[in-house]
Design a protein around this motif. Structure first.
Motif, PDB file in Angstrom:
ATOM      1  N   TYR A 285       0.858  -1.183   0.000  1.00 21.92           N
ATOM      2  CA  TYR A 285       0.000   0.000   0.000  1.00 21.92           C
ATOM      3  C   TYR A 285       0.893   1.231   0.000  1.00 21.92           C
ATOM      4  O   TYR A 285       1.911   1.271   0.685  1.00 21.92           O
ATOM      5  CB  TYR A 285      -0.918   0.010   1.225  1.00 21.92           C
ATOM      6  CG  TYR A 285      -2.003   1.059   1.134  1.00 21.92           C
ATOM      7  CD1 TYR A 285      -3.182   0.800   0.442  1.00 21.92           C
ATOM      8  CD2 TYR A 285      -1.840   2.313   1.703  1.00 21.92           C
ATOM      9  CE1 TYR A 285      -4.169   1.762   0.328  1.00 21.92           C
ATOM     10  CE2 TYR A 285      -2.819   3.280   1.603  1.00 21.92           C
ATOM     11  CZ  TYR A 285      -3.989   3.001   0.909  1.00 21.92           C
ATOM     12  OH  TYR A 285      -4.968   3.962   0.785  1.00 21.92           O
TER      13      TYR A 285
ATOM     14  N   GLU B 193       0.337   5.549  -0.199  1.00 21.92           N
ATOM     15  CA  GLU B 193      -0.534   6.713  -0.355  1.00 21.92           C
ATOM     16  C   GLU B 193       0.191   7.968   0.118  1.00 21.92           C
ATOM     17  O   GLU B 193       0.817   7.981   1.172  1.00 21.92           O
ATOM     18  CB  GLU B 193      -1.832   6.538   0.441  1.00 21.92           C
ATOM     19  CG  GLU B 193      -2.789   7.703   0.276  1.00 21.92           C
ATOM     20  CD  GLU B 193      -4.119   7.492   0.982  1.00 21.92           C
ATOM     21  OE1 GLU B 193      -4.763   8.495   1.345  1.00 21.92           O
ATOM     22  OE2 GLU B 193      -4.506   6.323   1.185  1.00 21.92           O
TER      23      GLU B 193
ATOM     24  N   MET C 192      -5.549  -3.129   8.052  1.00 31.30           N
ATOM     25  CA  MET C 192      -4.582  -4.043   7.435  1.00 31.30           C
ATOM     26  C   MET C 192      -3.967  -5.013   8.431  1.00 31.30           C
ATOM     27  O   MET C 192      -3.166  -5.863   8.060  1.00 31.30           O
ATOM     28  CB  MET C 192      -3.459  -3.235   6.761  1.00 31.30           C
ATOM     29  CG  MET C 192      -3.917  -2.404   5.593  1.00 31.30           C
ATOM     30  SD  MET C 192      -2.544  -1.419   4.930  1.00 31.30           S
ATOM     31  CE  MET C 192      -3.437  -0.211   3.961  1.00 31.30           C
TER      32      MET C 192
END
Length: 524
Positions: A66, A68, A106
């Motif tokens: 991930y 971001e 997560m």
């Protein structure tokens, strides 16, 4: 000059009681301590952006599970106020709330959060950290400039074991330099040459350039001669590299390991200075907020190259966040080859017969007796990856293999090596490489390299037909390059595997080698 950066370190002695698994030893992602690093979350609170990265996959060469980024510009206006930007602070706090919730979803036990120049320099930096902890429970570690330089340099080492040269990390409010040699971080310094701060200097371009020249000359006195490779870390450098790619018409749009020369840097800086920035932003795909800082970063890069006179310049997509991951690795894991570890992980996860890659490598290795360690390393990687795309449609499998190899998140690979690996895997499934959408990329390597990749691909294509049990030797190749003779030795019980298609593939390999084939039988 020898390119030592791209040479993997020697493999450590295999652990006692562990069977030798070939040229690169035991894959460490199978080790329990390495598996514990399989998913790690880090947050970098920078002067320009706040970013969450969650790493996963092979511990030594993790994928980005991930990623971001929120452009907060915490450091905007600090030169005048001494405080964090009020708007940036609101956005950064919102980002931290989101990242905290995401990490819980997560299943991450914790996030490691570091803050750099803006938070450490702002008068309200500590207050911001306290507010984040109250709101989210996340503790922010504020690091000084030298520690920031060290972590960024370690990020480079994650991708390039044994790298040497000068690492330059530019953020919004600061720029750090660190010396790396023999896989270790040496001298390091920090400065206030971030584009957010440079933008606020009074007196216009002349005052700004005088300041840049003075600071970089001072950094050069502290660091000494650094004329090997310059590694560039940071979003502004990557934006300049994208612009350089577009200007040159460079066909492979992978920033990591992209190389520039001092001459190309000078030409691209001039191109930035004389072009319409909005048009430049559109054609290069750079965000508006990043493009606003590029002209100031370009002035710094121009003076940096002029002062340090590096032999060449490499873009590193790995920096402080990867350095934070590297920090958690034991030395024996750091010493491994990131390319081979990533390929082993891919084989274990996606291949039809995990472990066959080693058997295939051993089978075709006689073709590479005199090959350099760097070439054998690529051969090993190709064998490990030879079957990971089997789920793709047969009509597109060859192209999928090429695309994966050239664009995948793989460390320790020059762009030319990506093309070689991609061509080899393409020829694993196809005798021909013409009439694909990648033909402009083929020209990045010379004809000799293309032919060598074809031979490797055809060797894997034939070897895969035999579908050997990894634990049982049933046959082998012998290659006599001076005689141009290729011998295939098979046991009696393996002969049924040598059917028409296998024979045709062996003949295709021999044709690419310009060799005669002889079939012989051997005892099991």
């Amino acid at each position: 000059m020898a390119d030592r950066t791209d040479t993997p370190p020697p493999s450590p002695v295999p652990e006692t009681g562990v069977a030798d698994l070939g040229l690169f030893g035991k894959p460490l992602f199978l080790d329990p301590s390495a598996r514990a690093l399989a998913r790690v979350g880090v947050v970098d609170v920078g002067s320009n952006s706040v970013r969450l990265v969650v790493f996963d996959g092979a511990a030594r060469s993790p994928a980005y599970f991930y990623n971001e980024k929120i452009m907060c510009a915490l450091g905007a206006g600090m030169a005048e106020t001494g405080h964090l930007s009020p708007d940036g602070r609101v956005r950064a706090l919102s980002a931290m709330r989101r990242f905290s919730k995401l990490s819980q979803s997560m299943g991450l036990s914790e996030l490691t959060v570091v803050a750099t120049a803006a938070v450490r320099d702002a008068s309200d930096g500590r207050d911001f950290c306290d507010e984040v902890q109250r709101e989210t429970g996340l503790k922010i570690w504020v690091i000084d400039g030298e520690e920031e330089a060290r972590l960024s340099a370690q990020g480079v080492l994650l991708g390039w074991p044994g790298a040497y040269g000068l690492v330059c990390d530019i953020g919004g409010s600061s720029m750090e330099l660190a010396e790396i040699s023999g896989g270790r971080v040496g001298k390091r310094v920090t400065s206030a040459l971030g584009p957010l701060k440079l933008r606020d200097i009074k007196g216009g371009a002349k005052a700004r350039q005088t300041q840049i020249k003075s600071v970089i000359e001072g950094l050069a006195e502290k660091m000494g001669a650094q004329r090997d490779r310059l590694f560039l870390v940071g979003g502004s450098w990557r934006a300049i590299a994208r612009i350089d790619m577009v200007r040159r018409g460079y066909p492979l749009h992978v920033l990591h390991e992209y190389r520039m020369t001092p001459t190309s840097v000078r030409e691209t800086v001039k191109h930035i200075q004389t072009s319409d920035h909005e048009e430049l932003r559109k054609i290069s795909g750079v965000s508006s907020s990043r493009m606003a800082l590029v002209p100031f970063a370009a002035e710094v890069l121009s003076r940096l190259v002029k002062t340090f006179k590096p032999n060449d310049i490499a873009i590193s997509s790995y920096g402080i966040r990867e350095g934070m991951l590297y920090e958690q690795m034991p030395q024996r894991l750091r010493d491994r080859d990131p390319l081979i570890e990533a390929c082993r992980f891919a084989e274990a996860k996606d291949a039809r017969s995990p472990g066959f890659g080693k058997a295939l490598f051993d089978f075709i290795l006689p073709l590479y007796k005199s090959a350099s360690p760097q070439r054998k390393r690529l051969v090993k990687a190709a064998c490990l990856l030879h079957d990971v795309s089997w789920r793709a449609h047969p009509d597109y499998r060859a192209e999928v293999c090429f695309d994966n190899a050239t664009r995948a998140n793989l460390g320790g690979l020059k762009h030319a090596e990506r093309i070689y690996l991609g061509l080899a895997l393409l020829h694993r499934y196809s005798n021909k490489r013409e009439n694909t959408r990648f033909e402009d990329l083929y020209e990045m390597v010379d004809e000799k390299t293309r032919n060598e990749a074809e031979i490797l691909g055809k060797a894997m294509r034939f070897g895969a037909m035999l579908w050997m049990n990894p634990e049982e030797e049933r046959g082998h190749l012998r290659w006599f390059p001076k005689k141009k003779l290729l011998e295939l030795w098979l046991t009696d019980d393996m002969m049924p595997l040598f059917g028409e298609v296998a024979e045709a593939r062996l003949n295709s390999l021999a044709l690419s080698l310009g060799a005669e084939v002889q079939l012989k039988t051997c005892k099991k």
